[in-house]
Design a protein around this motif. Structure first.
Motif, short mmCIF file in Angstrom:
data_model
loop_
_atom_site.label_atom_id
_atom_site.label_comp_id
_atom_site.label_asym_id
_atom_site.label_seq_id
_atom_site.Cartn_x
_atom_site.Cartn_y
_atom_site.Cartn_z
N ARG A 141 -7.45 19.11 -24.27
CA ARG A 141 -6.70 18.66 -25.44
C ARG A 141 -7.60 18.60 -26.67
NH1 ARG A 141 -1.36 19.19 -24.11
NH2 ARG A 141 -0.85 18.05 -22.21
N SER A 173 4.12 11.55 -23.52
CA SER A 173 4.46 10.75 -24.69
C SER A 173 3.25 10.03 -25.25
CB SER A 173 5.53 9.71 -24.31
OG SER A 173 5.80 8.85 -25.39
N GLY A 196 3.70 16.11 -26.52
CA GLY A 196 5.15 16.16 -26.41
C GLY A 196 5.66 17.50 -25.93
N GLN A 197 4.93 18.58 -26.24
CA GLN A 197 5.34 19.91 -25.81
C GLN A 197 5.26 20.07 -24.29
OE1 GLN A 197 6.72 21.92 -28.33
NE2 GLN A 197 6.37 19.89 -29.19
N SER A 198 4.45 19.23 -23.66
CA SER A 198 4.33 19.31 -22.20
C SER A 198 4.96 18.09 -21.52
CB SER A 198 2.85 19.42 -21.80
OG SER A 198 2.08 18.35 -22.32
N GLY A 199 5.81 17.39 -22.27
CA GLY A 199 6.57 16.31 -21.67
C GLY A 199 5.87 14.96 -21.60
N TYR A 202 2.05 15.46 -30.91
CA TYR A 202 2.95 16.61 -30.90
C TYR A 202 2.61 17.54 -29.74
CZ TYR A 202 5.18 20.98 -32.22
OH TYR A 202 5.92 22.14 -32.21
N ASP A 203 1.32 17.80 -29.56
CA ASP A 203 0.87 18.68 -28.49
C ASP A 203 1.27 18.12 -27.13
OD1 ASP A 203 -0.57 20.90 -27.35
OD2 ASP A 203 -2.21 19.52 -26.91
#
Length: 241
Positions: free
Chosen positions: A193, A49, A44-47, A41-42
């Motif tokens: 991360r 995958s 995904g917030q920055s584009g 999810y984290d």
């Protein structure tokens, strides 16, 4: 131990499989799976995958060690993932004698992909042969049996161990699983991360900077308790082959 250092945070890990099997341990499976889902999810917030799959060879419902029923995606034995994670639990004993599981592990290792395991899952890795010539960590219940079978089990034990050259990660029993996953994320995705995960999940205040190291803290084993545990359970978690 030396802190894990990475010069970049863009990871080559894009697909992760947590392989479930009957009588899998709940903590052993769900704790790292949940953390990797949060990481996805984290990212995904920055584009970026990250595909995180909870799967089994049969697909559908898998009953865990304590009786919970979970839904899994069907895994094709010919499919490949950048990280294959084998959890523990009493079902690891049967998994260690399942040719399909062992072939799947060997195929990933032979193709220079990451393979990780905790608790009884480490016994499954051992049976696959990929730990030959490698010093690794194991849960207390399996330490003696693995050594008797010729494995190079680390003594004294540490909570986890990252072996970047071999692309192998091993961790002890259920209590090690959450912090060890943070260490694995540190190496594969960078400390930023991992630190975000550790702070969000309250892991950092409890475990501190050890989370970001390739080897976990030493285990303070009680020899009498460990011997009694091994006498009662070691051949359940790693039965005769």
């Amino acid at each position: 131990s030396t802190r894990i250092r990475k010069e970049h945070t863009v990871s080559s890990i894009k697909k992760v499989l947590f392989l479930a099997f009957p009588n899998v341990g709940e903590q052993d499976l769900f704790a790292p799976w949940e953390l990797f889902r949060a990481l996805a999810y984290d990212l995904g917030q920055s584009g970026e995958s990250l595909e995180v799959t909870l799967g089994s060879f049969e697909g559908g419902t898998v009953t865990t060690h304590m009786g919970a029923q979970i839904q899994t995606e069907k895994v094709d034995p010919q499919s490949r993932y950048d990280l294959l994670y084998i959890p523990g639990g009493i079902g690891g004993g049967a998994a260690s004698r399942d040719p399909r599981t062992l072939d799947f592990i060997r195929a990933h290792h032979d193709e220079d992909r990451w393979v990780a395991a905790n608790c009884a899952g480490v016994g499954v890795l051992f049976r696959s042969g990929i730990l030959k010539g490698t010093r690794f960590q194991a849960a207390a219940v399996l330490g003696r049996r693995l050594a008797d079978l010729g494995a190079d089990v680390a003594r004294p034990r540490r909570a986890w161990s990252l072996l970047p050259d071999a692309k192998i990660f091993t961790a002890g029993g259920a209590a090690t699983v959450h912090p060890s996953t943070i260490a694995l994320v540190t190496h594969l995705f960078g400390e930023d991360r991992a630190r975000a995960l550790a702070g969000t999940w309250d892991t950092l205040p409890l475990h501190g900077e050890t989370l970001f190291h390739p080897e976990g803290p030493l285990s303070d084993d009680d020899p009498t308790f460990v011997t009694n545990l091994q006498n009662g359970m070691e051949k359940v978690f790693l039965p005769e082959n």
